[in-house]
Write a protein that holds these residues in place. Structure first.
Motif, PDB file in Angstrom:
ATOM      1  N   UNK A 106      -7.233 -36.227 -15.744  1.00  0.00           N
ATOM      2  CA  UNK A 106      -6.759 -36.860 -16.721  1.00  0.00           C
ATOM      3  C   UNK A 106      -6.985 -38.420 -16.606  1.00  0.00           C
ATOM      4  N   UNK A 107      -6.148 -38.876 -15.786  1.00  0.00           N
ATOM      5  CA  UNK A 107      -6.129 -40.314 -15.941  1.00  0.00           C
ATOM      6  C   UNK A 107      -7.266 -40.561 -15.225  1.00  0.00           C
ATOM      7  N   UNK A 108      -7.786 -40.690 -14.039  1.00  0.00           N
ATOM      8  CA  UNK A 108      -8.463 -41.085 -13.333  1.00  0.00           C
ATOM      9  C   UNK A 108      -9.989 -40.405 -13.310  1.00  0.00           C
ATOM     10  N   UNK A 109     -10.569 -39.976 -14.798  1.00  0.00           N
ATOM     11  CA  UNK A 109     -11.878 -39.471 -15.237  1.00  0.00           C
ATOM     12  C   UNK A 109     -11.688 -39.888 -16.551  1.00  0.00           C
ATOM     13  N   UNK A 110     -10.558 -40.260 -17.243  1.00  0.00           N
ATOM     14  CA  UNK A 110     -10.639 -40.338 -18.885  1.00  0.00           C
ATOM     15  C   UNK A 110     -11.348 -41.858 -18.428  1.00  0.00           C
ATOM     16  N   UNK A 111     -12.007 -42.782 -18.848  1.00  0.00           N
ATOM     17  CA  UNK A 111     -12.035 -44.159 -18.790  1.00  0.00           C
ATOM     18  C   UNK A 111     -10.993 -44.700 -20.000  1.00  0.00           C
ATOM     19  N   UNK A 112     -10.881 -44.451 -21.928  1.00  0.00           N
ATOM     20  CA  UNK A 112     -10.202 -44.158 -22.127  1.00  0.00           C
ATOM     21  C   UNK A 112      -8.273 -44.078 -21.899  1.00  0.00           C
ATOM     22  N   UNK A 113      -8.062 -43.343 -21.398  1.00  0.00           N
ATOM     23  CA  UNK A 113      -6.894 -43.048 -20.788  1.00  0.00           C
ATOM     24  C   UNK A 113      -6.213 -43.784 -19.694  1.00  0.00           C
ATOM     25  N   UNK A 114      -7.956 -44.217 -18.899  1.00  0.00           N
ATOM     26  CA  UNK A 114      -7.399 -45.636 -17.722  1.00  0.00           C
ATOM     27  C   UNK A 114      -7.352 -47.016 -19.029  1.00  0.00           C
ATOM     28  N   UNK A 115      -7.940 -46.648 -19.622  1.00  0.00           N
ATOM     29  CA  UNK A 115      -7.859 -48.613 -20.663  1.00  0.00           C
ATOM     30  C   UNK A 115      -6.442 -48.273 -21.103  1.00  0.00           C
ATOM     31  N   UNK A 116      -5.966 -47.214 -21.231  1.00  0.00           N
ATOM     32  CA  UNK A 116      -4.811 -47.366 -22.249  1.00  0.00           C
ATOM     33  C   UNK A 116      -3.397 -47.397 -21.230  1.00  0.00           C
ATOM     34  N   UNK A 117      -3.714 -47.071 -20.424  1.00  0.00           N
ATOM     35  CA  UNK A 117      -2.473 -46.992 -18.839  1.00  0.00           C
ATOM     36  C   UNK A 117      -2.793 -48.818 -18.972  1.00  0.00           C
ATOM     37  N   UNK A 118      -3.454 -48.990 -18.498  1.00  0.00           N
ATOM     38  CA  UNK A 118      -3.886 -51.040 -18.002  1.00  0.00           C
ATOM     39  C   UNK A 118      -3.323 -51.583 -20.029  1.00  0.00           C
ATOM     40  N   UNK A 119      -3.059 -50.987 -21.049  1.00  0.00           N
ATOM     41  CA  UNK A 119      -2.882 -51.974 -21.805  1.00  0.00           C
ATOM     42  C   UNK A 119      -1.728 -51.757 -21.810  1.00  0.00           C
ATOM     43  N   UNK A 120      -0.870 -50.596 -20.769  1.00  0.00           N
ATOM     44  CA  UNK A 120       0.485 -50.473 -21.188  1.00  0.00           C
ATOM     45  C   UNK A 120       1.305 -51.197 -19.613  1.00  0.00           C
ATOM     46  N   UNK A 121       0.919 -50.815 -19.473  1.00  0.00           N
ATOM     47  CA  UNK A 121       0.554 -52.181 -17.611  1.00  0.00           C
ATOM     48  C   UNK A 121       0.678 -53.463 -17.827  1.00  0.00           C
ATOM     49  N   UNK A 122       0.180 -53.738 -18.930  1.00  0.00           N
ATOM     50  CA  UNK A 122      -0.293 -55.321 -18.772  1.00  0.00           C
ATOM     51  C   UNK A 122       1.430 -55.576 -20.176  1.00  0.00           C
ATOM     52  N   UNK A 123       1.227 -54.938 -20.888  1.00  0.00           N
ATOM     53  CA  UNK A 123       2.513 -54.550 -21.930  1.00  0.00           C
ATOM     54  C   UNK A 123       3.588 -55.112 -21.165  1.00  0.00           C
ATOM     55  N   UNK A 124       4.175 -54.077 -20.727  1.00  0.00           N
ATOM     56  CA  UNK A 124       5.597 -54.635 -19.607  1.00  0.00           C
ATOM     57  C   UNK A 124       6.070 -55.317 -19.249  1.00  0.00           C
ATOM     58  N   UNK A 125       5.362 -55.957 -18.610  1.00  0.00           N
ATOM     59  CA  UNK A 125       6.277 -57.413 -18.319  1.00  0.00           C
ATOM     60  C   UNK A 125       6.680 -58.233 -19.279  1.00  0.00           C
ATOM     61  N   UNK A 126       5.499 -58.485 -20.528  1.00  0.00           N
ATOM     62  CA  UNK A 126       5.891 -59.274 -21.587  1.00  0.00           C
ATOM     63  C   UNK A 126       7.020 -58.660 -22.537  1.00  0.00           C
ATOM     64  N   UNK A 127       7.445 -57.586 -22.402  1.00  0.00           N
ATOM     65  CA  UNK A 127       8.611 -56.850 -22.856  1.00  0.00           C
ATOM     66  C   UNK A 127       9.838 -57.263 -21.969  1.00  0.00           C
ATOM     67  N   UNK A 128       8.993 -56.897 -20.600  1.00  0.00           N
ATOM     68  CA  UNK A 128      10.651 -57.304 -19.592  1.00  0.00           C
ATOM     69  C   UNK A 128      11.414 -58.769 -19.572  1.00  0.00           C
ATOM     70  N   UNK A 129       9.851 -59.142 -19.987  1.00  0.00           N
ATOM     71  CA  UNK A 129      10.158 -61.161 -19.564  1.00  0.00           C
ATOM     72  C   UNK A 129      10.658 -61.282 -20.828  1.00  0.00           C
ATOM     73  N   UNK A 130      10.842 -60.565 -22.330  1.00  0.00           N
ATOM     74  CA  UNK A 130      10.534 -61.404 -23.498  1.00  0.00           C
ATOM     75  C   UNK A 130      11.980 -62.286 -23.908  1.00  0.00           C
TER      76      UNK A 130
END
Length: 198
Positions: A106-130
């Motif tokens: 599902x992650x590999x084939x659906x573009x909006x899922x890929x974008x959601x994962x990318x947003x989550x991965x981008x948000x993670x270091x911000x939360x960890x270093x806040x």
């Protein structure tokens, strides 16, 4: 009263998490409609996006009105991250029942899922270093790292819009808010760019 203001986190974090608890309560009572999992999952994602927008709203609010609520920026940022985590867990656990092969496909084939994962991965270091520890540890690089919130918000908006497959009033409304917040920010970016080029 002064003690309450000083310890505002004790009050505002539970308040910020109340929508998740309310959704969970509605889910246990069968009040989330014909497709409760989808409703629950999307509502959590929407709250993540709302708190992200609130986080971005505080700087222009101070610049335009002088009202300084920047002390709450970390609160809204972390609440956005918490809801993104809840949203992801609902997707993995409720929507896909922890079926990892199907989930990976599902992650590999659906573009909006890929974008959601990318947003989550981008948000993670911000939360960890806040926290203050990383603010001191990273120094001037901390601010540069946290500029990542802008592309994260854009990717999250696209993910949110594509999740509906067609444009609707809700996705248009929140995307328009984000566009306004980015447009307001343009003079600040232009000033920083000119400074960097001189």
């Amino acid at each position: 009263m002064s003690s309450l203001i000083k310890n505002w986190r004790i009050v505002f974090y539970p308040v910020g998490l109340f929508p998740a608890l309310w959704l969970l309560w509605e889910g246990t009572r069968g009040e989330l409609g014909a497709d409760p999992v989808n409703t629950f999952e999307r509502a959590l994602g929407l709250w993540a996006f709302r708190f992200l927008l609130l986080c971005l709203f505080l700087a222009p609010l101070k610049a335009k009105t002088g009202i300084n609520l920047l002390r709450y920026r970390r609160l809204f940022g972390l609440l956005a991250f918490f809801y993104a985590c809840f949203h992801l867990l609902a997707y993995i656990g409720l929507d896909h029942q922890f079926d990892w092969p199907v989930l990976l496909k599902d992650i590999m084939q659906r573009s909006f899922i890929i974008l959601g994962m990318a947003a989550f991965l981008g948000l993670t270091p911000l939360a960890l270093t806040s926290n203050r520890f990383f603010m001191k540890k990273l120094g001037r690089y901390w601010k540069k790292l946290h500029q990542l919130i802008f592309p994260v918000a854009i990717v999250a908006a696209i993910h949110f819009s594509l999740a509906f497959k067609t444009l609707n009033d809700e996705s248009i409304f929140y995307s328009a808010i984000l566009i306004c917040l980015l447009v307001v920010r343009l003079p600040v970016w232009a000033k920083s760019l000119r400074k960097a080029m001189t």
